[in-house]
Write an enzyme that holds these catalytic residues in place. Structure first.
Site, PDB file in Angstrom:
ATOM      1  N   CYS A  40       0.819  -1.205   0.000  1.00 28.17           N
ATOM      2  CA  CYS A  40       0.000   0.000   0.000  1.00 28.17           C
ATOM      3  C   CYS A  40       0.853   1.256   0.000  1.00 28.17           C
ATOM      4  O   CYS A  40       2.086   1.187   0.069  1.00 28.17           O
ATOM      5  CB  CYS A  40      -0.907   0.030   1.234  1.00 28.17           C
ATOM      6  SG  CYS A  40      -1.986  -1.415   1.386  1.00 28.17           S
ATOM      7  N   LEU A  86      -3.364  -2.173  -1.922  1.00 24.34           N
ATOM      8  CA  LEU A  86      -3.166  -3.425  -2.647  1.00 24.34           C
ATOM      9  C   LEU A  86      -3.707  -4.510  -1.732  1.00 24.34           C
ATOM     10  O   LEU A  86      -3.127  -4.799  -0.688  1.00 24.34           O
ATOM     11  CB  LEU A  86      -1.684  -3.664  -2.950  1.00 24.34           C
ATOM     12  CG  LEU A  86      -1.337  -4.977  -3.662  1.00 24.34           C
ATOM     13  CD1 LEU A  86      -1.972  -5.029  -5.046  1.00 24.34           C
ATOM     14  CD2 LEU A  86       0.170  -5.153  -3.764  1.00 24.34           C
ATOM     15  N   ALA A  87      -4.837  -5.097  -2.092  1.00 31.07           N
ATOM     16  CA  ALA A  87      -5.542  -6.023  -1.209  1.00 31.07           C
ATOM     17  C   ALA A  87      -4.836  -7.377  -1.176  1.00 31.07           C
ATOM     18  O   ALA A  87      -4.651  -8.020  -2.216  1.00 31.07           O
ATOM     19  CB  ALA A  87      -6.991  -6.181  -1.662  1.00 31.07           C
ATOM     20  N   ILE A  88      -4.467  -7.820   0.026  1.00 29.08           N
ATOM     21  CA  ILE A  88      -3.777  -9.097   0.217  1.00 29.08           C
ATOM     22  C   ILE A  88      -4.546  -9.986   1.185  1.00 29.08           C
ATOM     23  O   ILE A  88      -4.698 -11.187   0.964  1.00 29.08           O
ATOM     24  CB  ILE A  88      -2.339  -8.873   0.771  1.00 29.08           C
ATOM     25  CG1 ILE A  88      -1.541  -7.935  -0.162  1.00 29.08           C
ATOM     26  CG2 ILE A  88      -1.617 -10.193   0.965  1.00 29.08           C
ATOM     27  CD1 ILE A  88      -1.244  -8.499  -1.523  1.00 29.08           C
ATOM     28  N   ASN A 138       0.663   0.892   5.744  1.00 27.89           N
ATOM     29  CA  ASN A 138       1.304   0.157   4.651  1.00 27.89           C
ATOM     30  C   ASN A 138       2.086  -0.981   5.268  1.00 27.89           C
ATOM     31  O   ASN A 138       2.997  -0.747   6.061  1.00 27.89           O
ATOM     32  CB  ASN A 138       2.241   1.107   3.881  1.00 27.89           C
ATOM     33  CG  ASN A 138       3.168   0.369   2.926  1.00 27.89           C
ATOM     34  OD1 ASN A 138       2.845  -0.692   2.406  1.00 27.89           O
ATOM     35  ND2 ASN A 138       4.343   0.932   2.698  1.00 27.89           N
ATOM     36  N   GLY A 139       1.742  -2.225   4.934  1.00 28.24           N
ATOM     37  CA  GLY A 139       2.536  -3.325   5.442  1.00 28.24           C
ATOM     38  C   GLY A 139       1.736  -4.572   5.729  1.00 28.24           C
ATOM     39  O   GLY A 139       0.606  -4.738   5.279  1.00 28.24           O
ATOM     40  N   GLU A 140       2.361  -5.455   6.492  1.00 20.27           N
ATOM     41  CA  GLU A 140       1.730  -6.692   6.938  1.00 20.27           C
ATOM     42  C   GLU A 140       2.147  -6.958   8.386  1.00 20.27           C
ATOM     43  O   GLU A 140       3.340  -6.968   8.699  1.00 20.27           O
ATOM     44  CB  GLU A 140       2.167  -7.893   6.074  1.00 20.27           C
ATOM     45  CG  GLU A 140       1.800  -7.795   4.603  1.00 20.27           C
ATOM     46  CD  GLU A 140       0.309  -7.983   4.330  1.00 20.27           C
ATOM     47  OE1 GLU A 140      -0.425  -8.360   5.274  1.00 20.27           O
ATOM     48  OE2 GLU A 140      -0.112  -7.738   3.190  1.00 20.27           O
ATOM     49  N   ASP A 178      -5.458  -6.966   9.301  1.00 16.84           N
ATOM     50  CA  ASP A 178      -4.417  -6.589  10.256  1.00 16.84           C
ATOM     51  C   ASP A 178      -4.440  -5.089  10.531  1.00 16.84           C
ATOM     52  O   ASP A 178      -3.948  -4.633  11.571  1.00 16.84           O
ATOM     53  CB  ASP A 178      -3.032  -7.041   9.767  1.00 16.84           C
ATOM     54  CG  ASP A 178      -2.677  -6.506   8.390  1.00 16.84           C
ATOM     55  OD1 ASP A 178      -3.584  -6.100   7.652  1.00 16.84           O
ATOM     56  OD2 ASP A 178      -1.481  -6.527   8.036  1.00 16.84           O
ATOM     57  N   GLY A 187      14.950 -13.517  -0.682  1.00 14.63           N
ATOM     58  CA  GLY A 187      16.013 -13.972   0.207  1.00 14.63           C
ATOM     59  C   GLY A 187      16.857 -12.851   0.764  1.00 14.63           C
ATOM     60  O   GLY A 187      17.932 -13.117   1.326  1.00 14.63           O
TER      61      GLY A 187
END
Length: 633
Positions: free
Chosen positions: A2, A51-53, A75-77, A100, A364
Site C-alpha cells: 500500500c 493493494l488487497a492481500i 502500509n505493510g503486513e 491486520d 532472500g
C-alpha cells in the site's frame, strides 16, 4: 502492499483541501491499485492506496475505531495479527473486519506507543487520535517499508510512502542538501534520515515519531535495535537445528495471503533456502521467478533452474539485455532521489515478471547481512588481522605511501589489487570499511566535485554516517560491527529501497523472511566465527542447509545481482552515455569538474580503466536532475 500520505497542522486549525490530498494519494496509485480513500478533519488529512492481500472485501483505509476517534493509514503486513486480534477481543475490543489494519487501531487504544513492540512484520503507519490530539507515526524495525516526512513552507507537516507524493506539494522545500550529494557519491544512495532535500527526512527504521497539537517539536524515539549480544554459548549442531526451525517459522508466517503467492529465485543460497522452506510448507508447487543476462559471466539462471527442478517449482525466467538501459529514466521517477545500485534494473524486471503470475513474492534479502555473506567481510577481516598487529601511527604513513605509489589494477581479481589493500591498511578499521564500500573513494570524489560544491560541503565527509552508528553500536566485535553498519545503512538505504520501489511499481508485495526481527535477534547473538569461518561466509547457514540444497548451490562463488555495465558502456550504450554525461544538465548544475568526467569517459572507452561504477553513478544523478527539472513547480 500500500501507500500512505498525510498532512498535519501543529496548531490544529487548517482545513486541508481534499484535492491536494487526492493528488498526493494518486501519485502513489501504483502502490495500491485496488482501492483508495481519504479522511479529512480539522488539522488532519490522511490518504491511502490499497493493494488487497488479506480480507479482500474488508480492510479499506483509512480505518477507524468504534467511535471514530482514532483513525489509521497503514502500509505493510502484521504477520501475528490473528493472535493479537484475539488478545484484543478478550480485552473487550470490537472488530468489524478480519484485517491486520484494524489490529493496529485497537492495539493503539490498548497499549499506546508501545503497541509497536507487539507487531511482528513490516509496516509504516500513521495514527490520529482526536481525543489525545496526537499524530503517531511508526516504521518497522528494519525499514522494509519507507516513510518520508518534512515541514512545509507554511509550517504544516506532510508525510508519505514515497518522496514523489511530497513533491506534489507546492510548499515542499526543494533546496538540495549538499551533504546528501557527498553521501550519494560515497554510498550510491542517501542514508537515513536524510533525503536529497533540506528539511525533508526519512523516518529511521525501528523509530516512532509523535506530533501533538500545540507542541512545535515532534518526539522521535527508537523502540528497537539489533542486539548483537549477549553471544550465545551454543554448539554448531544446536545452532543448525535452531536456525532451520526459526527460518521455517519466518517463512510460514509470510505465506498467509488470499492472493497468488510465489518467490524470487536467483539460484543463490538465500533465495534457494526460502524456496526450499516454502516447498516443505505447501503441497502445491511454488511459483518461482528468475532473471538472467545476455552476458554469460553475469548469468546465473542455470543455478536457479537446478533449484527449481529439485523442488519441482513452476519456474519462470526472463533475460535482461542492453536495451533495458531505457529504464534509466524510469528508475529516476521510481526512486525520486539519486540512487545508483545498477541491480535495480534486474530487480525491476524480476518484479515485472513475478507480477504476471503472483501478487505476493518472498525474497532472500537479508541473508548476507545476517550471516556475513558478502565477500567484503572476508577481505575486511583479513586486513583487520594485520591492522591489529601494527599501530595506526606506523600503518598510516607506510601503507599510505604504498597506496599512493602502487598502480591501480581494475582489471585484476580483488585479491591482487594491492593499491586498494594498502589504502585500507593506512586507515582505521571503520575508515577502511567505508573505503571498501564506497562507490567513489575520497580521492575520486575530490576530483569529481567542483569548487562550488566543496565550499558548500565545508568540512562534511560521509564517514560521519558510520561514526554516528559506531557510537551507538551494541557490539565492538570487528565482524559484528560491520554487519551492524550494513544493517543500518546499506540494507535499508540500498537493498530494501531497491526492492520496495521496484516491486511497488508493479503492485507486487515482497516479503522478507530472513529479516524477521526474531530471526535477526537470534542470528545476531551467534558467535562471529559461526558466520565467517575459515574464509567461508554464511558458514552456519550453509551447514544448516547441506541436507536441503545441492553442494554447488551452497558453496559456489557468490555472484550477486550484477549488471554488465562495463561492456555495455563500451558497446551499445557508448553514445548514450557520452550524451548524458557531457550534456547541458550535468554541465550547468555547477556541481562537477567536467574535465574529470571527460577523462573518466576517455579512459573507460579506451579500455585503460574500468570506470563503469563512476559512469553509472553519474548517469543516475543526471537522470535525477532531469526529472527534477521536469517536476519543478
Amino acid at each position: 502492499m500500500c501507500g500512505v500520505v498525510g498532512l498535519f497542522d501543529l496548531n490544529g486549525q487548517t482545513h486541508f483541501d481534499e484535492s491536494v490530498v487526492q493528488a498526493m494519494n494518486e501519485s502513489q496509485f501504483h502502490r495500491g491499485p485496488d482501492a483508495g480513500g481519504v479522511h479529512l478533519e480539522q488539522g488532519v488529512a490522511f490518504g491511502h492506496r490499497r493493494l488487497a492481500i488479506i480480507d479482500l472485501s474488508g480492510g479499506a483505509q483509512p480505518l477507524f475505531n468504534e467511535d471514530h476517534s482514532v483513525v489509521v493509514t497503514y502500509n505493510g503486513e502484521i504477520y501475528n495479527f490473528e493472535a493479537l486480534s484475539q488478545e484484543l477481543k478478550d480485552k473487550g475490543h470490537i472488530f468489524r473486519t478480519h484485517s491486520d489494519t484494524e489490529v493496529i487501531v485497537h492495539a493503539w487504544e490498548e497499549w499506546g506507543e508501545s503497541c509497536v513492540n507487539r507487531f511482528r512484520g513490516m509496516f509504516v503507519f500513521a495514527i490520529w487520535d482526536r481525543n489525545q490530539q496526537t499524530l503517531f507515526i511508526a516504521r518497522d524495525r528494519l525499514g522494509i517499508k519507507p516513510l518520508f516526512y518534512g515541514v512545509l513552507h507554511d509550517g504544516n507537516v506532510a508525510f508519505s510512502s514515497e518522496l514523489k507524493a511530497l513533491k506534489t506539494l507546492v510548499n515542499l522545500p526543494r533546496e538540495i542538501e549538499p551533504t546528501a550529494i557527498e553521501d550519494y557519491f560515497t554510498f550510491g544512495y542517501i542514508p537515513e534520515p536524510k533525503t536529497i532535500y533540506q528539511g525533508v527526512y526519512k523516518l529511521r527504521p525501528g523509530h516512532t515519531l509523535t506530533f501533538k497539537v500545540g507542541q512545535p517539536l515532534p518526539e522521535q524515539k527508537e523502540y528497537w535495535d539489533i542486539p548483537f549480544a549477549p553471544v550465545q554459548d551454543i554448539s554448531e549442531d544446536e545452532a543448525q537445528q535452531r536456525l532451520l526451525a526459526l527460518l521455517s517459522e519466518a517463512v510460514d508466517l509470510r505465506m498467509i495471503a488470499e492472493v497468488p503467492l510465489g518467490a524470487f529465485l536467483s539460484g543463490g543460497v538465500d533465495s534457494s533456502a526460502v524456496v526450499a522452506m516454502m516447498s516443505k510448507l505447501q503441497d502445491k508447487p511454488v511459483n518461482t521467478c528468475a532473471i538472467g543476462f545476455d552476458v554469460k559471466q553475469f548469468d546465473e539462471t542455470h543455478y536457479a533452474d537446478k533449484v527449481a527442478e529439485l523442488f519441482k517449482t513452476n519456474h519462470y525466467k526472463d533475460v535482461v539485455d542492453s536495451d533495458t538501459f531505457t529504464l534509466v529514466d524510469t528508475l529516476a521517477t521510481l526512486y525520486d532521489e539519486p540512487y545508483a545500485d545498477s541491480s535495480a534494473i534486474p530487480t525491476y524486471k524480476v518484479c515485472e515478471l513475478a507480477r504476471k503470475r503472483v501478487t505476493v513474492a518472498l525474497s532472500g534479502d537479508g541473508g548476507d547481512e545476517n550471516f556475513a555473506g558478502y565477500r567484503r567481510y572476508k577481505w575486511h577481516m583479513n586486513e583487520e588481522a594485520l591492522r591489529q598487529k601494527i599501530p595506526l601511527s606506523i600503518r598510516k604513513p607506510v601503507f599510505g605511501l604504498l597506496g599512493r605509489l602502487y598502480p591501480k589494477a581494475d582489471w585484476a581479481p580483488r585479491v591482487f589489487r594491492a593499491k586498494t589493500t594498502f589504502q585500507s591498511l593506512a586507515r582505521s578499521s571503520v575508515e577502511a570499511y567505508l573505503h571498501t564500500v564506497s562507490l567513489l573513494n575520497d580521492e575520486q570524489r575530490d576530483e569529481l566535485f567542483s569548487d562550488k560544491l566543496k565550499d558548500w560541503l565545508g568540512d562534511y565527509k560521509s564517514i560521519q554516517v558510520f561514526d554516528e552508528y559506531v557510537k551507538k553500536s551494541p557490539t565492538q566485535d570487528p565482524l559484528s560491527l560491520i554487519q551492524y553498519l550494513d544493517m543500518k545503512t546499506y540494507l535499508v538505504g540500498d537493498i530494501l529501497t531497491k526492492v520496495d520501489r521496484a516491486s511497488m511499481a508493479h503492485a507486487l508485495e515482497v516479503r522478507v523472511p530472513l529479516l524477521d526481527h526474531k530471526f535477526i535477534e537470534w542470528a545476531s547473538s551467534l558467535p562471529a566465527d559461526m558466520k565467517l569461518k575459515r574464509q567461508e561466509g554464511k558458514y552456519i547457514l550453509k551447514k544448516s542447509l547441506e541436507p536441503v540444497l545441492p553442494h554447488d548451490v551452497l558453496y559456489r562463488d557468490k555472484m550477486g545481482f550484477g549488471v554488465p555495465l562495463a561492456k555495455w558502456f563500451r558497446g551499445p550504450l557508448k553514445e548514450k552515455v557520452e550524451a548524458s554525461l557531457l550534456g547541458d544538465t550535468i554541465r550547468h548544475s555547477g556541481l562537477f569538474n567536467m574535465a574529470y568526467i571527460e577523462r573518466v569517459l576517455s579512459q573507460h572507452q579506451s579500455g585503460m580503466r574500468d570506470h563503469s561504477v563512476v559512469i553509472w553513478t553519474l548517469l543516475m544523478f543526471n537522470a535525477f536532475l532531469m526529472n527534477e527539472m521536469a517536476t519543478a513547480h
